[in-house]
Design an enzyme around this catalytic site. Structure first.
Site, PDB file in Angstrom:
ATOM      1  N   LYS A  25       0.844  -1.202   0.000  1.00  0.00           N
ATOM      2  CA  LYS A  25       0.000   0.000   0.000  1.00  0.00           C
ATOM      3  C   LYS A  25       0.880   1.253   0.000  1.00  0.00           C
ATOM      4  O   LYS A  25       0.636   2.205  -0.733  1.00  0.00           O
ATOM      5  CB  LYS A  25      -0.947  -0.018   1.214  1.00  0.00           C
ATOM      6  CG  LYS A  25      -2.071  -1.045   1.055  1.00  0.00           C
ATOM      7  CD  LYS A  25      -2.845  -1.311   2.333  1.00  0.00           C
ATOM      8  CE  LYS A  25      -3.814  -2.486   2.136  1.00  0.00           C
ATOM      9  NZ  LYS A  25      -4.489  -2.922   3.349  1.00  0.00           N
ATOM     10  N   GLN A  44      -4.775  -1.674   9.647  1.00  0.00           N
ATOM     11  CA  GLN A  44      -4.644  -2.989   9.019  1.00  0.00           C
ATOM     12  C   GLN A  44      -5.204  -4.090   9.929  1.00  0.00           C
ATOM     13  O   GLN A  44      -4.828  -4.186  11.094  1.00  0.00           O
ATOM     14  CB  GLN A  44      -3.158  -3.258   8.687  1.00  0.00           C
ATOM     15  CG  GLN A  44      -2.895  -4.554   7.957  1.00  0.00           C
ATOM     16  CD  GLN A  44      -3.508  -4.578   6.551  1.00  0.00           C
ATOM     17  OE1 GLN A  44      -3.465  -3.603   5.819  1.00  0.00           O
ATOM     18  NE2 GLN A  44      -4.087  -5.719   6.180  1.00  0.00           N
ATOM     19  N   ASP A  79     -11.035   2.532   3.790  1.00  0.00           N
ATOM     20  CA  ASP A  79     -11.247   1.082   3.653  1.00  0.00           C
ATOM     21  C   ASP A  79     -12.736   0.782   3.475  1.00  0.00           C
ATOM     22  O   ASP A  79     -13.101  -0.324   3.078  1.00  0.00           O
ATOM     23  CB  ASP A  79     -10.742   0.344   4.910  1.00  0.00           C
ATOM     24  CG  ASP A  79      -9.431  -0.391   4.649  1.00  0.00           C
ATOM     25  OD1 ASP A  79      -9.133  -0.671   3.465  1.00  0.00           O
ATOM     26  OD2 ASP A  79      -8.724  -0.697   5.629  1.00  0.00           O
TER      27      ASP A  79
END
Ligand code: NAP
Length: 284
Positions: free
Chosen positions: A48, A92, A115
């Site tokens: 990422k 995460q 997200d």
């Protein structure tokens, strides 16, 4: 059989994002919070950050050891919510067992939730309102569009009903401009094979390597393999390799289009995260 090349498609989308960034007067900023040293999570976050550099974003990484307290993590989320330099951020997953994942997700400002995991964004998606759509489902829809897969009136069978893949994808696929007829399957589904055999588009998001076998699909199906399970391998330098939920060698003989693992859905997920961050930066 044609391969759906997520790597190539994601490179095209990244180039488009980079062009947009060049026209902006400030770089979009994505922050990532990483807890612990899980191999998979380390790899995902590294990809990422690298992708941010590729498209000209600013990125930052905030790391914690496994023993970080929930309170400390929530404080960091609050800080990022209030940091005017940060356009969007991710925490995460998975998090260590002593931390309530849902509590952390719900602490994220929905406007920075790139997200798309926050219930506000999931709810807006269900209501057909503008939202940050979670990255993997959004990447899958982009792949289908870029490969001109007909979705209108087609039967899309999704195996898996998680809040980050199966469920939001089922909502997206049934939306008006996509118009698929959607069936969501899960571990309690009876006669799974009878259902998957009727799929024009089959999405496997289970987390069980090689689960979808050739006898579960019809000729000409489009197969999207979301599964990424790390399995031991003596063929790679790291000693690990990623395996999808689909028995690729056998199923690809019957499919008209199929994604590989790796190189299918994975790179598209990162692209969608970048797209959401760009959108967050533009909306501010
Ligand atoms: P998850 O939360 O564990 O959900 C798995 C789903 O599969 C559940 O709905 C479960 O049903 C269903 N399932 C399990 N066994 C089944 C069976 N025998 N028959 C039918 N359904 C079954 O997983 P997830 O987070 O959605 O992730 C799924 C996979 O995708 C994992 O391998 C993950 O690593 C991968 N993934 C990849 C990306 C990417 O970017 N490529 C992104 C996200 C996830 P129940 O609900 O009944 O338990």
């Amino acid at each position: 059989m044609q391969l759906i090349d997520g790597k190539k498609t994601s490179a095209e989308i990244k180039a488009e994002i980079a062009e947009e960034v060049k026209k902006m007067n400030r770089k979009p900023h994505l922050a990532a919070v990483l807890v612990g040293h899980d191999g998979g999570s380390e790899t995902y976050v590294a990809h990422k950050i690298k992708s941010c550099e590729e498209v000209g974003f600013k990125s930052s990484l905030i790391r914690f050891e496994d023993d970080v307290t929930e309170e400390e993590l929530l404080k960091t989320v609050e800080k990022l919510n209030n940091d005017s330099d940060v356009d969007g951020f991710i925490v995460q997953l998975p998090l260590p067992k002593h931390i309530d994942e849902q509590k952390v997700i719900e602490a994220i400002d929905p406007k920075k939730d790139v997200d798309g995991f926050h219930p506000v964004n999931l709810g807006r998606l269900v209501a057909g309102l503008d939202s940050f759509v979670s990255a993997t489902p959004s990447g899958i829809v982009d792949l289908l569009k870029r490969y001109n897969v007909e979705t209108s009136g087609k039967h899309c069978v999704i195996i898996g009903r998680s809040n980050i893949v199966g469920r939001p994808l089922s909502i997206l696929m049934s939306q008006k401009d996509i118009d698929a007829t959607v069936t969501v399957c899960h571990s309690r589904t009876e006669n799974l094979k009878d259902i998957t055999r009727t799929a024009d588009i089959l999405v496997a998001a289970i987390g069980r390597p090689g689960f979808v076998t050739a006898d579960m699909v019809k000729d000409g199906v489009t197969v999207i393999d979301v599964g990424t399970t790390r399995v031991k391998s003596d063929q790679t330098k790291s000693g690990w390799k990623l395996k999808g939920d689909v028995d690729f060698d056998e199923v690809s003989k019957k499919a008209s289009l199929i994604t590989p693992v790796p190189g299918g859905v994975g790179p598209m997920t990162i692209c969608s995260l970048l797209k959401n961050t760009l959108k967050a930066a533009k909306q501010r």
